[in-house]
Design a protein around this motif. Structure first.
Motif, short mmCIF file in Angstrom:
data_model
loop_
_atom_site.label_atom_id
_atom_site.label_comp_id
_atom_site.label_asym_id
_atom_site.label_seq_id
_atom_site.Cartn_x
_atom_site.Cartn_y
_atom_site.Cartn_z
N ALA A 6 0.85 -1.19 0.00
CA ALA A 6 0.00 0.00 0.00
C ALA A 6 0.89 1.24 0.00
O ALA A 6 1.81 1.35 0.81
N VAL A 8 1.09 5.03 0.85
CA VAL A 8 0.35 5.98 1.68
C VAL A 8 1.18 7.25 1.86
O VAL A 8 2.40 7.24 1.69
N LYS A 15 1.84 9.66 -4.95
CA LYS A 15 1.46 8.25 -4.79
C LYS A 15 0.91 7.65 -6.08
O LYS A 15 1.29 6.55 -6.49
N LEU A 40 -9.68 3.58 -3.00
CA LEU A 40 -8.55 2.66 -3.11
C LEU A 40 -8.54 2.05 -4.51
O LEU A 40 -9.57 1.63 -5.01
N ASP A 56 -3.14 2.02 -4.46
CA ASP A 56 -3.04 3.48 -4.41
C ASP A 56 -4.12 3.98 -3.45
O ASP A 56 -5.27 3.52 -3.50
N THR A 57 -3.77 4.89 -2.58
CA THR A 57 -4.69 5.34 -1.54
C THR A 57 -4.91 6.84 -1.61
O THR A 57 -4.15 7.58 -2.25
N LEU A 60 -3.53 11.08 3.11
CA LEU A 60 -3.87 11.07 4.54
C LEU A 60 -4.19 12.48 5.01
O LEU A 60 -3.42 13.42 4.79
N ARG A 73 -9.82 9.20 5.02
CA ARG A 73 -8.75 8.73 5.91
C ARG A 73 -9.06 7.33 6.41
O ARG A 73 -8.17 6.47 6.45
N THR A 76 -8.23 4.83 3.81
CA THR A 76 -6.78 4.63 3.69
C THR A 76 -6.26 3.77 4.84
O THR A 76 -5.42 2.88 4.64
N GLU A 77 -6.76 4.00 6.03
CA GLU A 77 -6.35 3.18 7.17
C GLU A 77 -6.76 1.72 6.96
O GLU A 77 -6.04 0.80 7.37
N ALA A 79 -6.80 0.28 4.05
CA ALA A 79 -5.79 -0.26 3.13
C ALA A 79 -4.52 -0.64 3.87
O ALA A 79 -3.88 -1.65 3.55
N CYS A 86 3.70 -1.41 3.89
CA CYS A 86 3.30 -0.05 3.54
C CYS A 86 4.52 0.74 3.08
O CYS A 86 5.59 0.67 3.69
#
Length: 487
Positions: A6, A8, A15, A40, A56-57, A60, A73, A76-77, A79, A86
């Motif tokens: 991932a 991030v 990213k 995502l 891809d996220t 943050l 967010r 993303t967390e 992911a 990561c």
């Protein structure tokens, strides 16, 4: 089995640019504007001889509430929790920010393996930012330039030991199954590798806020895509592999499509273009309408686009759970559908609730049926028996007293079904007669809704030698050139 990486970091650190480089395609939208990525996006990455899944996220954000940034967010967390490793990316030209420090602390707690990358590291302007990255306590930073491809060898060198460790760990927990058989033996209970059947490609399209992402989340059974009351949350076409019932599918969530005149911003143009490409790649297109305002002009354009691209079309009317007069509404919808979209006559119209999941079984059945129809092939002999009956029931016109004769027809392709008929004077055959034949094909061969391509071609019956000069045999030519006897 491959590991999952991932990517991030804060918004606009690069990213998506790195994601596109790793997958070797421009899958993710990239723009100078921060916060372009919201969902995502997964892809199959290739780096040297290494193969792995990359995610891809969204950038943050510090928000933790139910705002759009807060929901991004949390996604993303999620992911981070899904991934095996990561890659925490910072902007080497900006240097380490307080937000970077905060998220580095979060990643240390949530992820078993974190790698640090200082992106935009080309040139001397990035030297200070690379040195600052050491203070995050995540080890030596990888100096990368995702845009120019610099540092990819260093990234590969870091990932190879992790890949070896990951593979050895997963091999140790796999069941010890003997799959060897003597030649000629058959063991129905023996281990078989999973099938690599090609998934059915489905695109979900519609106006902004019709509920496309919510519908796909309901099909998945989890909140995989970002949703909310804001219109236009989805920006790029996200594809997800899954099983819908027993059917392997790849389903595309697309950005809401507005009228061309209203699409002003560069980013929205990119988003809509991404959605149009998803329609071209799809086999079945689900056109999702809002029950409160169905069949607006843009809905009609979207459905017509799918038909012109030759895709199988299923129309789904969402938010049916909040509709009061369901019977009357359904009657009005079917009447409007038949009147406004005659080119999709007979296409399934399914009422659903993306919020509650009601109607999804019927929607899946309609998609599978539409796909089957889209692949229909009719034998030539059967087609020509049918054509004879159609001509006897309603003969072609006779412009200027010359009857147009349709001699035979055949199907030249499927996906969608396409037919060619050989006839005299095809340029004088009216469109209404072609429509008569197309509608007959739909009704008699059970092909409701699917696009049908029908072409009339001329078949010349002229003498192929008529334009060639007649030649006299040489032996006869000599005889003719002789002077008369006795002359």
């Amino acid at each position: 089995m491959s590991f999952t990486l991932a990517i991030v970091g804060r918004p606009n650190v690069g990213k998506s640019t790195l994601f596109n480089r790793l997958v070797g395609k421009r899958l993710a939208l990239v723009d100078d504007q921060p916060g372009v990525t919201r969902d995502l996006r997964e892809g199959e990455a290739r780096l040297g001889d290494l193969r792995f899944t990359v995610i891809d996220t969204a950038g943050l954000e510090e928000a933790t509430d139910d705002s759009l940034q807060g929901r991004m967010r949390r996604l993303t967390e999620r992911a981070v929790d899904m991934a095996d490793i990561c890659l925490f990316m910072i902007d080497a030209r900006t240097g380490v920010t307080s937000t970077d420090r905060m998220f580095a602390e979060i990643l240390r707690k949530r992820s078993a393996k974190v790698m640090l990358a200082a992106n935009k590291g080309e040139g001397r302007a990035a030297d200070d930012g690379v040195m600052e990255a050491y203070e995050l306590g995540l080890g030596e930073p990888l100096r990368l330039s995702a845009e120019h491809g610099e540092g990819m060898g260093d990234l590969l060198a870091e990932l190879i030991p992790f890949s070896d460790e990951y593979e050895s760990k997963n091999k140790s927990i796999e069941p010890d199954v003997d799959v060897s058989l003597e030649e000629g033996d058959e063991d129905p209970d023996a281990y078989q590798a999973p099938s690599d059947a090609k998934p059915l490609q489905i695109a979900v399209v519609g106006r902004p806020n019709a509920g496309k992402s919510t519908l796909i989340n309901q099909i998945l059974g989890e909140d995989r895509l970002l949703t909310g009351p804001e219109a236009g949350i989805t920006r790029d076409a996200i594809s997800l592999k899954m099983k819908w019932g027993d059917t392997p599918v790849r389903i595309f969530d697309t950005a809401g499509m507005r009228k061309k005149a209203k699409v002003q911003e560069k980013l929205e143009k990119l988003s809509v273009g991404d959605g149009l490409r998803a329609v071209k790649f799809a086999e079945v297109v689900i056109v999702l309408l809002d029950a409160a305002i169905p069949f607006e002009q843009q809905d009609l354009r979207i459905a017509d686009l799918a038909e012109r691209e030759g895709r199988a079309v299923v129309v789904a009317v969402n938010k049916w759970d909040i509709e009061d007069e369901k019977q009357q509404k359904l009657k009005d919808l079917k009447e409007a559908f038949t009147r406004l979209l005659p080119q999709l006559r007979g296409a399934p119209l399914i009422t659903v609730s993306a919020k509650t999941g009601k109607g999804l079984e019927r929607l899946r059945d309609a998609v599978l049926r539409a796909h089957e129809t889209w692949n229909t092939r009719i034998p030539t002999a059967q087609l020509n028996r049918w054509l004879t009956g159609m001509i006897e029931a309603h003969p072609p016109p006779a412009p200027s007293g010359r009857r147009i004769r349709i001699r035979y027809m055949t199907q030249v392709k499927t996906r969608p079904p396409a037919f060619v008929a050989m006839c005299s004077l095809p340029e004088k055959l009216p469109t209404s007669y072609t429509r008569y034949l197309v509608n007959g094909l739909r009704d008699d061969f059970d092909m409701p809704g699917t696009p049908i391509r029908f072409t009339m071609r001329s078949q010349s019956k002229d003498n192929p030698y008529k334009d060639k000069k007649k030649s006299t045999p040489s032996r006869l030519r000599k005889h003719l050139n002789k002077p008369p006897h006795g002359g």
